[in-house]
Design a protein around this motif. Structure first.
Motif, PDB file in Angstrom:
ATOM      1  N   TYR A   1      27.724 -16.459   1.485  1.00 41.30           N
ATOM      2  CA  TYR A   1      26.619 -17.365   1.198  1.00 41.30           C
ATOM      3  C   TYR A   1      25.313 -16.844   1.792  1.00 41.30           C
ATOM      4  O   TYR A   1      24.228 -17.255   1.368  1.00 41.30           O
ATOM      5  CB  TYR A   1      26.913 -18.756   1.767  1.00 41.30           C
ATOM      6  CG  TYR A   1      27.864 -19.572   0.925  1.00 41.30           C
ATOM      7  CD1 TYR A   1      27.425 -20.175  -0.252  1.00 41.30           C
ATOM      8  CD2 TYR A   1      29.188 -19.757   1.310  1.00 41.30           C
ATOM      9  CE1 TYR A   1      28.291 -20.930  -1.034  1.00 41.30           C
ATOM     10  CE2 TYR A   1      30.054 -20.515   0.542  1.00 41.30           C
ATOM     11  CZ  TYR A   1      29.611 -21.104  -0.623  1.00 41.30           C
ATOM     12  OH  TYR A   1      30.475 -21.843  -1.401  1.00 41.30           O
ATOM     13  N   ILE A   2      25.410 -15.944   2.798  1.00 41.76           N
ATOM     14  CA  ILE A   2      24.217 -15.439   3.477  1.00 41.76           C
ATOM     15  C   ILE A   2      23.760 -14.156   2.780  1.00 41.76           C
ATOM     16  O   ILE A   2      24.421 -13.116   2.884  1.00 41.76           O
ATOM     17  CB  ILE A   2      24.498 -15.161   4.961  1.00 41.76           C
ATOM     18  CG1 ILE A   2      25.027 -16.418   5.646  1.00 41.76           C
ATOM     19  CG2 ILE A   2      23.235 -14.670   5.661  1.00 41.76           C
ATOM     20  CD1 ILE A   2      25.431 -16.207   7.094  1.00 41.76           C
ATOM     21  N   LYS A   3      22.651 -14.203   2.087  1.00 43.01           N
ATOM     22  CA  LYS A   3      22.203 -13.059   1.297  1.00 43.01           C
ATOM     23  C   LYS A   3      21.265 -12.126   2.059  1.00 43.01           C
ATOM     24  O   LYS A   3      21.082 -10.984   1.664  1.00 43.01           O
ATOM     25  CB  LYS A   3      21.520 -13.545   0.015  1.00 43.01           C
ATOM     26  CG  LYS A   3      22.441 -14.375  -0.877  1.00 43.01           C
ATOM     27  CD  LYS A   3      23.724 -13.617  -1.218  1.00 43.01           C
ATOM     28  CE  LYS A   3      24.656 -14.450  -2.086  1.00 43.01           C
ATOM     29  NZ  LYS A   3      25.930 -13.744  -2.359  1.00 43.01           N
ATOM     30  N   ASP A   4      20.653 -12.605   3.123  1.00 46.32           N
ATOM     31  CA  ASP A   4      19.751 -11.777   3.911  1.00 46.32           C
ATOM     32  C   ASP A   4      20.550 -10.964   4.925  1.00 46.32           C
ATOM     33  O   ASP A   4      21.254 -11.524   5.769  1.00 46.32           O
ATOM     34  CB  ASP A   4      18.724 -12.656   4.620  1.00 46.32           C
ATOM     35  CG  ASP A   4      17.709 -11.839   5.402  1.00 46.32           C
ATOM     36  OD1 ASP A   4      17.953 -11.592   6.606  1.00 46.32           O
ATOM     37  OD2 ASP A   4      16.699 -11.430   4.815  1.00 46.32           O
ATOM     38  N   GLN A   5      20.455  -9.635   4.859  1.00 53.82           N
ATOM     39  CA  GLN A   5      21.249  -8.755   5.718  1.00 53.82           C
ATOM     40  C   GLN A   5      20.979  -9.007   7.200  1.00 53.82           C
ATOM     41  O   GLN A   5      21.902  -9.097   8.021  1.00 53.82           O
ATOM     42  CB  GLN A   5      20.947  -7.300   5.381  1.00 53.82           C
ATOM     43  CG  GLN A   5      21.597  -6.276   6.312  1.00 53.82           C
ATOM     44  CD  GLN A   5      23.103  -6.227   6.165  1.00 53.82           C
ATOM     45  OE1 GLN A   5      23.593  -6.034   5.058  1.00 53.82           O
ATOM     46  NE2 GLN A   5      23.835  -6.402   7.254  1.00 53.82           N
ATOM     47  N   ALA A   6      19.703  -9.126   7.576  1.00 54.83           N
ATOM     48  CA  ALA A   6      19.359  -9.328   8.983  1.00 54.83           C
ATOM     49  C   ALA A   6      19.922 -10.654   9.487  1.00 54.83           C
ATOM     50  O   ALA A   6      20.468 -10.723  10.604  1.00 54.83           O
ATOM     51  CB  ALA A   6      17.848  -9.289   9.179  1.00 54.83           C
ATOM     52  N   PHE A   7      19.820 -11.696   8.677  1.00 57.07           N
ATOM     53  CA  PHE A   7      20.345 -12.998   9.097  1.00 57.07           C
ATOM     54  C   PHE A   7      21.872 -12.971   9.184  1.00 57.07           C
ATOM     55  O   PHE A   7      22.458 -13.608  10.066  1.00 57.07           O
ATOM     56  CB  PHE A   7      19.887 -14.095   8.132  1.00 57.07           C
ATOM     57  CG  PHE A   7      20.288 -15.468   8.584  1.00 57.07           C
ATOM     58  CD1 PHE A   7      19.680 -16.063   9.674  1.00 57.07           C
ATOM     59  CD2 PHE A   7      21.290 -16.163   7.921  1.00 57.07           C
ATOM     60  CE1 PHE A   7      20.076 -17.330  10.104  1.00 57.07           C
ATOM     61  CE2 PHE A   7      21.679 -17.421   8.337  1.00 57.07           C
ATOM     62  CZ  PHE A   7      21.065 -18.010   9.427  1.00 57.07           C
ATOM     63  N   PHE A   8      22.512 -12.240   8.277  1.00 60.38           N
ATOM     64  CA  PHE A   8      23.971 -12.112   8.338  1.00 60.38           C
ATOM     65  C   PHE A   8      24.386 -11.498   9.672  1.00 60.38           C
ATOM     66  O   PHE A   8      25.300 -11.987  10.342  1.00 60.38           O
ATOM     67  CB  PHE A   8      24.484 -11.249   7.182  1.00 60.38           C
ATOM     68  CG  PHE A   8      25.981 -11.089   7.150  1.00 60.38           C
ATOM     69  CD1 PHE A   8      26.774 -11.985   6.464  1.00 60.38           C
ATOM     70  CD2 PHE A   8      26.600 -10.038   7.823  1.00 60.38           C
ATOM     71  CE1 PHE A   8      28.170 -11.849   6.439  1.00 60.38           C
ATOM     72  CE2 PHE A   8      27.976  -9.886   7.800  1.00 60.38           C
ATOM     73  CZ  PHE A   8      28.758 -10.791   7.116  1.00 60.38           C
ATOM     74  N   ASP A   9      23.713 -10.419  10.078  1.00 61.74           N
ATOM     75  CA  ASP A   9      24.042  -9.757  11.344  1.00 61.74           C
ATOM     76  C   ASP A   9      23.784 -10.679  12.533  1.00 61.74           C
ATOM     77  O   ASP A   9      24.594 -10.748  13.465  1.00 61.74           O
ATOM     78  CB  ASP A   9      23.222  -8.474  11.504  1.00 61.74           C
ATOM     79  CG  ASP A   9      23.639  -7.380  10.535  1.00 61.74           C
ATOM     80  OD1 ASP A   9      24.778  -7.434  10.033  1.00 61.74           O
ATOM     81  OD2 ASP A   9      22.833  -6.468  10.276  1.00 61.74           O
ATOM     82  N   ILE A  10      22.661 -11.392  12.505  1.00 64.09           N
ATOM     83  CA  ILE A  10      22.334 -12.307  13.602  1.00 64.09           C
ATOM     84  C   ILE A  10      23.362 -13.433  13.694  1.00 64.09           C
ATOM     85  O   ILE A  10      23.839 -13.782  14.779  1.00 64.09           O
ATOM     86  CB  ILE A  10      20.914 -12.890  13.410  1.00 64.09           C
ATOM     87  CG1 ILE A  10      19.861 -11.796  13.596  1.00 64.09           C
ATOM     88  CG2 ILE A  10      20.661 -14.037  14.379  1.00 64.09           C
ATOM     89  CD1 ILE A  10      18.468 -12.216  13.189  1.00 64.09           C
ATOM     90  N   ASN A  11      23.713 -14.008  12.545  1.00 65.72           N
ATOM     91  CA  ASN A  11      24.704 -15.088  12.530  1.00 65.72           C
ATOM     92  C   ASN A  11      26.043 -14.614  13.078  1.00 65.72           C
ATOM     93  O   ASN A  11      26.695 -15.310  13.865  1.00 65.72           O
ATOM     94  CB  ASN A  11      24.882 -15.614  11.099  1.00 65.72           C
ATOM     95  CG  ASN A  11      25.991 -16.630  10.989  1.00 65.72           C
ATOM     96  OD1 ASN A  11      25.851 -17.778  11.395  1.00 65.72           O
ATOM     97  ND2 ASN A  11      27.113 -16.212  10.424  1.00 65.72           N
ATOM     98  N   LEU A  12      26.452 -13.415  12.678  1.00 61.88           N
ATOM     99  CA  LEU A  12      27.734 -12.879  13.130  1.00 61.88           C
ATOM    100  C   LEU A  12      27.726 -12.673  14.645  1.00 61.88           C
ATOM    101  O   LEU A  12      28.659 -13.075  15.347  1.00 61.88           O
ATOM    102  CB  LEU A  12      28.035 -11.573  12.391  1.00 61.88           C
ATOM    103  CG  LEU A  12      29.453 -11.022  12.502  1.00 61.88           C
ATOM    104  CD1 LEU A  12      29.811 -10.235  11.244  1.00 61.88           C
ATOM    105  CD2 LEU A  12      29.624 -10.138  13.723  1.00 61.88           C
ATOM    106  N   GLN A  13      26.672 -12.071  15.155  1.00 64.60           N
ATOM    107  CA  GLN A  13      26.592 -11.819  16.593  1.00 64.60           C
ATOM    108  C   GLN A  13      26.487 -13.122  17.388  1.00 64.60           C
ATOM    109  O   GLN A  13      27.074 -13.258  18.463  1.00 64.60           O
ATOM    110  CB  GLN A  13      25.405 -10.903  16.885  1.00 64.60           C
ATOM    111  CG  GLN A  13      25.580  -9.498  16.328  1.00 64.60           C
ATOM    112  CD  GLN A  13      24.290  -8.694  16.326  1.00 64.60           C
ATOM    113  OE1 GLN A  13      23.228  -9.193  16.678  1.00 64.60           O
ATOM    114  NE2 GLN A  13      24.372  -7.435  15.925  1.00 64.60           N
ATOM    115  N   TYR A  14      25.752 -14.064  16.859  1.00 65.16           N
ATOM    116  CA  TYR A  14      25.598 -15.373  17.497  1.00 65.16           C
ATOM    117  C   TYR A  14      26.950 -16.057  17.645  1.00 65.16           C
ATOM    118  O   TYR A  14      27.301 -16.569  18.712  1.00 65.16           O
ATOM    119  CB  TYR A  14      24.643 -16.215  16.654  1.00 65.16           C
ATOM    120  CG  TYR A  14      24.483 -17.663  17.069  1.00 65.16           C
ATOM    121  CD1 TYR A  14      23.482 -18.046  17.942  1.00 65.16           C
ATOM    122  CD2 TYR A  14      25.320 -18.647  16.552  1.00 65.16           C
ATOM    123  CE1 TYR A  14      23.318 -19.378  18.301  1.00 65.16           C
ATOM    124  CE2 TYR A  14      25.173 -19.973  16.915  1.00 65.16           C
ATOM    125  CZ  TYR A  14      24.171 -20.341  17.791  1.00 65.16           C
ATOM    126  OH  TYR A  14      24.026 -21.652  18.143  1.00 65.16           O
TER     127      TYR A  14
END
Length: 202
Positions: free
Chosen positions: A166-179
């Motif tokens: 559902y997360i299409k923005d690469q940077a946000f995907f990485d941030i969400n995963l690390q968070y």
């Protein structure tokens, strides 16, 4: 960027492998591995896929990390001495049913059970070698190249699938995963205080 995380306990991974074993195995024509037989009887295959999807859906950490919208069939692969390298390749094939945006590779047995057999991920021009503990997974973009070195002794077992997120923005995907990884680590030791901390940061 490839991420690693602990998704399942040993008992859960062993149960998953036992379910895969009931389907049966087919040999790769290029002698790189054996994989579960996707041409097996419909009843066996349905029982396995229902189990695999249910196991993933129940895993709150996994769902929080990758926010899957669609998921390909998780395929279990086994490689032993005598199998060849599985050279660099990508998983970004698409179909009408899904766009393969990220690949997940789950280690289903312990690295002490085999020699050689490292996984190699090539991302942003760099190659990184992995030999993961049982229950650990690699999450990487499906456009990244992945390679599996030949096993020189023992047996390496992995499960591999792709997702559309559902997360299409690469940077946000990485941030969400690390968070969510950080939250999971902190919550194990802090419980209530961790919930309060992350409520504040949200």
């Amino acid at each position: 960027m490839a991420h690693t995380c602990k998704l399942f306990e040993t008992e859960q991974v062993q149960e998953w492998f036992d379910k895969a074993n009931k389907i049966g195995w087919m040999d790769d024509p290029n002698n790189r591995f054996q994989a579960i037989d996707l041409s097996a009887a419909e009843e066996k295959l349905t029982a396995y896929t229902n189990y695999a999807y249910s196991t993933l859906n129940k895993n709150q950490l996994y769902s929080s990390l990758v926010c899957p919208r669609r998921t390909s069939i998780p395929i279990v692969y086994s490689a032993k001495e005598g199998h060849d390298d599985w050279g660099f390749h990508r998983d970004d094939t698409s179909s009408d049913s899904m766009i393969r945006e990220y690949s997940i590779i789950l280690a289903m047995n312990a690295p002490e059970e085999y020699e050689g057999g490292e996984m190699v991920v090539k991302s942003s021009g760099a190659e990184v070698n992995f030999k993961l503990p049982q229950g650990m997974a690699i999450i990487t973009k499906s456009t990244d190249y992945v390679k599996f070195r030949a096993v020189s002794k023992g047996q390496r077992v992995i499960c591999r699938w792709s997702i559309e997120t559902y997360i299409k923005d690469q940077a946000f995907f990485d941030i969400n995963l690390q968070y969510n990884q950080m939250y999971d680590v902190l919550s194990e030791g802090l419980s209530g205080p961790a919930d309060e901390l992350f409520a504040v940061t949200n």
